[in-house]
Design an enzyme around this catalytic site. Sequence first.
Site, short mmCIF file in Angstrom:
data_model
loop_
_atom_site.label_atom_id
_atom_site.label_comp_id
_atom_site.label_asym_id
_atom_site.label_seq_id
_atom_site.Cartn_x
_atom_site.Cartn_y
_atom_site.Cartn_z
N CYS A 80 0.84 -1.20 0.00
CA CYS A 80 0.00 0.00 0.00
C CYS A 80 0.87 1.25 0.00
O CYS A 80 1.89 1.33 0.71
CB CYS A 80 -0.91 -0.01 1.22
SG CYS A 80 -2.03 1.42 1.31
N CYS A 84 0.24 4.78 6.91
CA CYS A 84 -0.38 4.61 8.22
C CYS A 84 0.65 4.01 9.19
O CYS A 84 1.20 2.94 8.94
CB CYS A 84 -1.59 3.69 8.12
SG CYS A 84 -2.85 4.24 6.94
N CYS A 87 0.31 0.30 10.46
CA CYS A 87 -0.06 -0.77 9.53
C CYS A 87 1.16 -1.42 8.87
O CYS A 87 1.99 -0.74 8.25
CB CYS A 87 -0.99 -0.21 8.45
SG CYS A 87 -1.62 -1.48 7.33
N CYS A 124 -16.50 -9.76 5.45
CA CYS A 124 -15.82 -8.49 5.16
C CYS A 124 -14.56 -8.75 4.35
O CYS A 124 -13.82 -9.70 4.62
CB CYS A 124 -15.45 -7.78 6.45
SG CYS A 124 -16.83 -7.57 7.60
N CYS A 157 -19.36 -6.63 3.52
CA CYS A 157 -18.69 -5.38 3.84
C CYS A 157 -17.34 -5.37 3.12
O CYS A 157 -16.71 -6.42 2.95
CB CYS A 157 -18.49 -5.28 5.35
SG CYS A 157 -17.61 -3.78 5.90
N CYS A 224 -19.53 1.78 8.40
CA CYS A 224 -18.80 1.14 9.49
C CYS A 224 -17.56 2.00 9.73
O CYS A 224 -16.67 2.06 8.88
CB CYS A 224 -18.41 -0.28 9.10
SG CYS A 224 -17.30 -1.11 10.27
N ARG A 296 -18.36 -3.09 17.64
CA ARG A 296 -17.64 -4.32 17.31
C ARG A 296 -16.28 -4.38 18.00
O ARG A 296 -15.44 -3.49 17.85
CB ARG A 296 -17.45 -4.41 15.78
CG ARG A 296 -16.77 -5.68 15.31
CD ARG A 296 -16.84 -5.81 13.79
NE ARG A 296 -18.22 -5.94 13.34
CZ ARG A 296 -18.89 -4.97 12.71
NH1 ARG A 296 -18.31 -3.83 12.41
NH2 ARG A 296 -20.15 -5.16 12.36
#
Length: 389
Positions: A80, A84, A87, A124, A157, A224, A296
């Site tokens: 990616c 972040c 991550c 998801c 999702c 979400c 969640r």
Amino acid sequence: MFRAGPSVRLTLQFRRALATHASPPTAPATRHSWTKQEIQQIYDGPLLDLVFKAASVHRQYHDPSKIQLCTLMNIKTGGCSEDCSYCSQSSRYATPTKASRLVDIEPVLEAARKAKANGSTRFCMGAAWRDLSGRKRGFERILTMVREIRSMGMEVCTTLGMLSPEQARQLKEAGLTAYNHNLDTSREYYPELTVLLLQVITTRSYDDRLSTISAVRDAGISVCSGGILGLGESDKDRVGLIWEVANMPEHPESFPVNALVPIKGTPLENNEPVPYQTILRTIATARIVMPATIIRLAAGRQTLDETQQAMCFMAGANAVFTGEQMLTTPCSPWDEDKAMMGRWGLEGMRSFEQPGVARKEGARLEARSDTQAAAPGDVPSNIAALSSA
């Protein structure tokens, strides 16, 4: 002296059972005008009082015996371009996570079938992308995945990075139930981290995140959106996160509470674990402020013992990720979760059981309920009433 007959005693027992286990016919309207001071006062209250209040609110809006079981699959790992700081999928860090191409359709459908067979009602899919620019073929493949999994009677999702309104519309047409796009923390903590040279992310802004959430909501997809605890933020930032989502035009359909799992090679690899009471306070406060939202327990749940998880359920958490893996971190397996739920008198929520989700599904669910009887894990019997409300 009056003595209650058998029928009276049964009626009283039935009423007591309803008071313990069932939601009342109507619940107070949700608020969208919370101030940060109000939320901070809730968050700072005595912990047991806070949990008690949250549990009381939870029972007004939800069946406290029901937990939504969700399974997450990483359909495109690593590589990616985002930075972040938490991550391991960022291409900017040397981590154990290796980049891979978008998974083919059939392995994803097989994983969804396995998840459904194990009791999960929401599937998801996550792809490590900044956005969908230049990914037309990949996006078409994901739209096919959404259609096929939705045809299984499951909620679907995705989390694919930033979306345009047109991309959100296409996902809705394919049958997407919800889109995950976390805010991570408060707006204020982003520049504060920048000063410390430990910013959460520099490759997109807070408003970029809010724009994607708006596109999702405008397309009629359930939102979400939650956060990550343990980034180095303060209680004030946790309150700021809750305030941000609580004052949206619609409260998010679900609010994931993640506890940072530090991964070697990321800038936050040495962060201390977030205290359990912080997780509990965040859940309880979110439940009071967003009473109809699904809360969640997400990443980091495997660090909580069973009694800690039970207290989170008492405080208003009513969804978990279960299965073989999160995106890049461990997940509690189905058998362990089902055994735990059995010990605590909990059971899985059916697909589309949440009223807000059922309303957004609308005619799609009505058509399905006309062609087949509702089965466990599929369409609940009150769809027509919900979708016409």
